[in-house]
Design a protein around this motif. Structure first.
Motif, PDB file in Angstrom:
ATOM      1  N   THR A   1      27.671  59.243  76.669  1.00 41.80           N
ATOM      2  CA  THR A   1      28.867  60.088  76.649  1.00 41.80           C
ATOM      3  C   THR A   1      29.776  59.742  75.392  1.00 41.80           C
ATOM      4  N   ARG A   2      30.117  60.518  74.419  1.00 42.93           N
ATOM      5  CA  ARG A   2      30.740  59.961  73.277  1.00 42.93           C
ATOM      6  C   ARG A   2      32.112  60.142  73.604  1.00 42.93           C
ATOM      7  N   VAL A   3      33.097  58.935  73.410  1.00 44.18           N
ATOM      8  CA  VAL A   3      34.415  58.717  73.753  1.00 44.18           C
ATOM      9  C   VAL A   3      35.310  58.408  72.407  1.00 44.18           C
ATOM     10  N   ARG A   4      36.498  58.596  72.555  1.00 45.30           N
ATOM     11  CA  ARG A   4      37.477  58.181  71.508  1.00 45.30           C
ATOM     12  C   ARG A   4      38.438  57.255  72.451  1.00 45.30           C
ATOM     13  N   LEU A   5      38.347  55.978  71.840  1.00 40.52           N
ATOM     14  CA  LEU A   5      39.227  54.899  72.333  1.00 40.52           C
ATOM     15  C   LEU A   5      40.325  54.840  71.611  1.00 40.52           C
ATOM     16  N   HIS A   6      41.776  54.743  72.154  1.00 41.15           N
ATOM     17  CA  HIS A   6      42.779  54.414  71.467  1.00 41.15           C
ATOM     18  C   HIS A   6      43.598  53.043  72.304  1.00 41.15           C
TER      19      HIS A   6
ATOM     20  N   ARG B   1      44.159  54.537  75.867  1.00 42.39           N
ATOM     21  CA  ARG B   1      44.011  55.724  76.310  1.00 42.39           C
ATOM     22  C   ARG B   1      42.377  55.868  75.814  1.00 42.39           C
ATOM     23  N   ILE B   2      41.745  56.778  76.702  1.00 42.53           N
ATOM     24  CA  ILE B   2      40.274  57.056  76.612  1.00 42.53           C
ATOM     25  C   ILE B   2      40.184  58.653  76.499  1.00 42.53           C
TER      26      ILE B   2
ATOM     27  N   ILE C   1      39.209  48.170  79.700  1.00 40.76           N
ATOM     28  CA  ILE C   1      39.523  49.322  79.932  1.00 40.76           C
ATOM     29  C   ILE C   1      39.820  49.398  81.559  1.00 40.76           C
ATOM     30  N   ASP C   2      41.222  49.556  81.942  1.00 37.50           N
ATOM     31  CA  ASP C   2      41.185  49.483  83.250  1.00 37.50           C
ATOM     32  C   ASP C   2      40.919  50.919  83.873  1.00 37.50           C
TER      33      ASP C   2
END
Length: 116
Positions: free
Chosen positions: A91-96, A112-113, A78-79
């Motif tokens: 922290t809950r995240v969604r990674l695309h 995208r996060i 992840i940049d």
């Protein structure tokens, strides 16, 4: 005489138009299946689209993190500019992104996060 050349140019352009339309590409939602778990992503082919929900449990290097969901963990690249704000291990995240597979490793190239 100039009208003749102009008319010829218009005719030539109209003949090339269908060829240029053939190069157009669909930009809507993908018809390809999207992987949604870390375990499935680890087995998926290179460039497979993924949408993963879970947590980033640790930072491995400047742009590499360990992502974990209920099925397991996988490395995610992840940049820094893609982080919407500070993200902690809880922290809950969604990674695309997409699977980036080479001879020795598999990781997710995150585009995208989202914070959930």
């Amino acid at each position: 005489m100039n009208r003749f050349f102009a008319l010829r140019a218009v005719c030539a352009a109209s003949l090339l138009l269908p060829a240029s339309l053939a190069l157009a590409q669909y930009t809507g939602p993908s018809a390809r299946p999207v992987v949604t778990t870390a375990a499935a992503a680890a087995k998926a082919a290179d460039d497979t689209q993924v949408i993963l929900e879970g947590t980033l449990i640790r930072q491995i290097s400047s742009d590499t993190y360990e992502f974990r969901d209920t099925t397991g963990s996988i490395t995610a690249e992840i940049d820094a500019e893609d982080f919407p704000r500070k993200v902690g291990a809880d922290t809950r995240v969604r990674l695309h992104g997409e699977v980036d597979r080479d001879l020795r490793s598999v990781e997710i190239d995150v585009k995208r996060i989202e914070i959930l």
